[in-house]
Design a protein around this motif. Structure first.
Motif, mmCIF file in Angstrom:
data_model
loop_
_atom_site.group_PDB
_atom_site.id
_atom_site.type_symbol
_atom_site.label_atom_id
_atom_site.label_comp_id
_atom_site.label_asym_id
_atom_site.label_seq_id
_atom_site.Cartn_x
_atom_site.Cartn_y
_atom_site.Cartn_z
ATOM 1 N N GLU A 1 -3.509 1.805 73.490
ATOM 2 C CA GLU A 1 -4.842 0.943 73.735
ATOM 3 C C GLU A 1 -5.617 0.695 72.488
ATOM 4 N N GLU A 2 -5.286 1.477 71.751
ATOM 5 C CA GLU A 2 -5.920 1.293 70.245
ATOM 6 C C GLU A 2 -5.393 0.297 69.335
ATOM 7 N N GLU A 3 -4.044 -0.283 69.694
ATOM 8 C CA GLU A 3 -3.486 -1.080 68.739
ATOM 9 C C GLU A 3 -4.142 -2.366 69.001
ATOM 10 N N PRO A 4 -4.169 -3.337 68.072
ATOM 11 C CA PRO A 4 -4.777 -4.774 68.134
ATOM 12 C C PRO A 4 -4.002 -5.667 69.320
ATOM 13 N N ALA A 5 -4.600 -6.059 70.290
ATOM 14 C CA ALA A 5 -4.443 -6.780 71.349
ATOM 15 C C ALA A 5 -3.223 -7.855 71.024
ATOM 16 N N GLU A 6 -3.433 -8.318 69.774
ATOM 17 C CA GLU A 6 -2.392 -9.618 69.656
ATOM 18 C C GLU A 6 -1.014 -9.102 69.156
ATOM 19 N N ARG A 7 -0.657 -7.798 68.884
ATOM 20 C CA ARG A 7 0.570 -7.354 68.658
ATOM 21 C C ARG A 7 1.590 -7.135 69.855
ATOM 22 N N THR A 8 2.545 -7.910 69.491
ATOM 23 C CA THR A 8 3.570 -7.910 70.590
ATOM 24 C C THR A 8 4.450 -6.774 70.785
ATOM 25 N N ASP A 9 5.234 -6.584 71.817
ATOM 26 C CA ASP A 9 6.221 -5.677 71.960
ATOM 27 C C ASP A 9 7.223 -5.545 70.836
ATOM 28 N N ASP A 10 7.626 -6.881 70.348
ATOM 29 C CA ASP A 10 8.680 -6.893 69.567
ATOM 30 C C ASP A 10 8.065 -6.750 68.087
ATOM 31 N N GLU A 11 6.860 -6.753 67.887
ATOM 32 C CA GLU A 11 6.204 -6.701 66.479
ATOM 33 C C GLU A 11 6.192 -5.048 66.471
ATOM 34 N N GLU A 12 5.617 -4.542 67.479
ATOM 35 C CA GLU A 12 5.326 -3.028 67.565
ATOM 36 C C GLU A 12 6.601 -2.374 67.267
ATOM 37 N N GLN A 13 7.648 -3.059 67.757
ATOM 38 C CA GLN A 13 9.090 -2.182 67.580
ATOM 39 C C GLN A 13 9.392 -2.501 66.240
ATOM 40 N N GLU A 14 9.314 -3.459 65.954
ATOM 41 C CA GLU A 14 9.486 -3.808 64.308
ATOM 42 C C GLU A 14 8.998 -2.945 63.298
ATOM 43 N N ARG A 15 7.699 -2.780 63.468
ATOM 44 C CA ARG A 15 6.672 -1.923 62.613
ATOM 45 C C ARG A 15 7.416 -0.652 62.544
ATOM 46 N N LEU A 16 7.562 -0.083 63.880
ATOM 47 C CA LEU A 16 8.117 1.343 64.050
ATOM 48 C C LEU A 16 9.440 1.740 63.314
ATOM 49 N N LEU A 17 10.341 0.736 63.833
ATOM 50 C CA LEU A 17 11.630 0.627 63.023
ATOM 51 C C LEU A 17 11.570 0.776 61.567
ATOM 52 N N SER A 18 10.778 -0.132 60.857
ATOM 53 C CA SER A 18 10.920 -0.291 59.501
ATOM 54 C C SER A 18 10.041 0.951 58.859
ATOM 55 N N TYR A 19 9.047 1.639 59.687
ATOM 56 C CA TYR A 19 8.771 2.849 59.101
ATOM 57 C C TYR A 19 9.613 3.891 59.167
ATOM 58 N N TRP A 20 10.585 3.901 60.097
ATOM 59 C CA TRP A 20 11.647 5.038 60.307
ATOM 60 C C TRP A 20 12.565 4.873 59.058
ATOM 61 N N GLN A 21 12.711 3.531 59.008
ATOM 62 C CA GLN A 21 13.830 3.188 58.094
ATOM 63 C C GLN A 21 13.414 3.571 56.566
ATOM 64 N N SER A 22 12.179 3.168 56.288
ATOM 65 C CA SER A 22 11.695 3.802 55.068
ATOM 66 C C SER A 22 11.811 5.191 54.728
ATOM 67 N N VAL A 23 11.345 6.100 55.696
ATOM 68 C CA VAL A 23 11.321 7.442 55.808
ATOM 69 C C VAL A 23 12.897 7.822 55.637
ATOM 70 N N GLY A 24 13.697 7.328 56.293
ATOM 71 C CA GLY A 24 15.171 7.403 56.448
ATOM 72 C C GLY A 24 15.947 7.434 55.075
ATOM 73 N N ARG A 25 15.215 6.327 54.355
ATOM 74 C CA ARG A 25 15.969 6.050 52.815
ATOM 75 C C ARG A 25 15.242 7.221 51.900
ATOM 76 N N GLY A 26 14.275 7.816 52.167
ATOM 77 C CA GLY A 26 13.978 9.009 51.496
ATOM 78 C C GLY A 26 14.977 10.305 51.696
ATOM 79 N N HIS A 27 15.529 10.346 52.825
ATOM 80 C CA HIS A 27 16.409 11.290 52.997
ATOM 81 C C HIS A 27 18.127 10.895 53.144
ATOM 82 N N GLN A 28 18.036 9.741 52.397
ATOM 83 C CA GLN A 28 19.436 9.232 52.383
ATOM 84 C C GLN A 28 20.083 9.043 53.504
#
Length: 246
Positions: free
Chosen positions: A18-45
């Motif tokens: 509910e605290e997320e900006p209303a204009e963020r779509t499901d696809d945008e939220e999915q991309e945000r989370l995936l890119s975050y996990w991918q950046s963390v993953g690179r740190g662990h190779q």
């Protein structure tokens, strides 16, 4: 944004959709989370593939602290010294776990890749077609050499099946995941924070052995790392478990 996401699978910081900006779509939220996990993953190779986007989003959405089921145990003893908790002695009952064996070059790679496979099982890739729910801790079985000087590469990452699924666990689609029944066990548990790698685990094994009155009563080459926060988090809440000999 990064601060909301690292623990998103097991551990929330009070943020909600509910605290997320209303204009963020499901696809945008999915991309945000995936890119975050991918950046963390690179740190662990570790490469986080695109197919993880949906499970990551699903676990994030279902991440209400009150819905995370803790593995039940009976507290037998708390050993303290000058107000500090040295360890707890606990009894865990017989239970079924979804397990995956990993053997990557580094421990961090094994737990990240193993956890991603378990996430897909939890998130509908199972015979029930349902989201199974997060239980904590996620545990990793590790082994050391006879001299206690190093960890072996083979580890097992395991997810405790929620109590409503214990009788008939859903079958994993991933053939690498097996359902195992573990016997009732007495463990000696000591808490620690931070990342888990070969060095920190060997240090924690030594610290717990030093405060136990009779460490020889426990298995000498098999230990468990219990993780209460997501492998992506930097400041994790972990425990080292010694297993009492049967």
């Amino acid at each position: 944004l990064a601060e909301e996401s690292p623990d998103s699978a097991y551990h929330s910081h009070g943020s909600s959709l509910e605290e997320e900006p209303a204009e963020r779509t499901d696809d945008e939220e999915q991309e945000r989370l995936l890119s975050y996990w991918q950046s963390v993953g690179r740190g662990h190779q570790v490469d986080v593939p695109r197919e993880m986007a949906e499970p990551i989003q699903q676990l994030t959405r279902n991440n209400n602290p009150q819905e995370r089921q803790s593995i039940p145990f009976t507290l037998i003893q708390r050993k303290e010294k000058l107000g500090d908790l040295l360890y707890e002695k606990r009894q865990y009952g017989k239970a079924k776990w979804a397990c995956i064996k990993m053997k990557e070059k580094q421990y961090e790679q094994s737990i990240c890749l193993g956890f991603m496979k378990l996430m897909r099982y939890i998130c509908e890739q199972n015979s029930s077609g349902l989201y199974l729910g997060i239980t904590i801790p996620i545990v990793t079985i590790v082994h050391t050499d006879a001299a206690h000087s190093a960890m072996t590469r083979a580890v097992t990452v395991a997810y405790y099946l929620p109590q409503v699924l214990q009788e008939q666990p859903p079958h994993p689609f991933d053939s690498d995941i097996s359902i195992e029944e573990w016997p009732a066990t007495i463990v000696y548990s000591r808490s620690f924070r931070g990342i888990t790698n070969e060095d920190s685990i060997m240090r924690e094994i030594s610290l717990l052995a030093a405060v136990l009155e009779s460490p020889e009563l426990c298995l000498q080459d098999t230990f468990i790392i219990a993780g209460y926060t997501n492998p992506a988090a930097a400041d994790r809440h972990n425990e080292i478990w010694f297993l009492q000999r049967p």
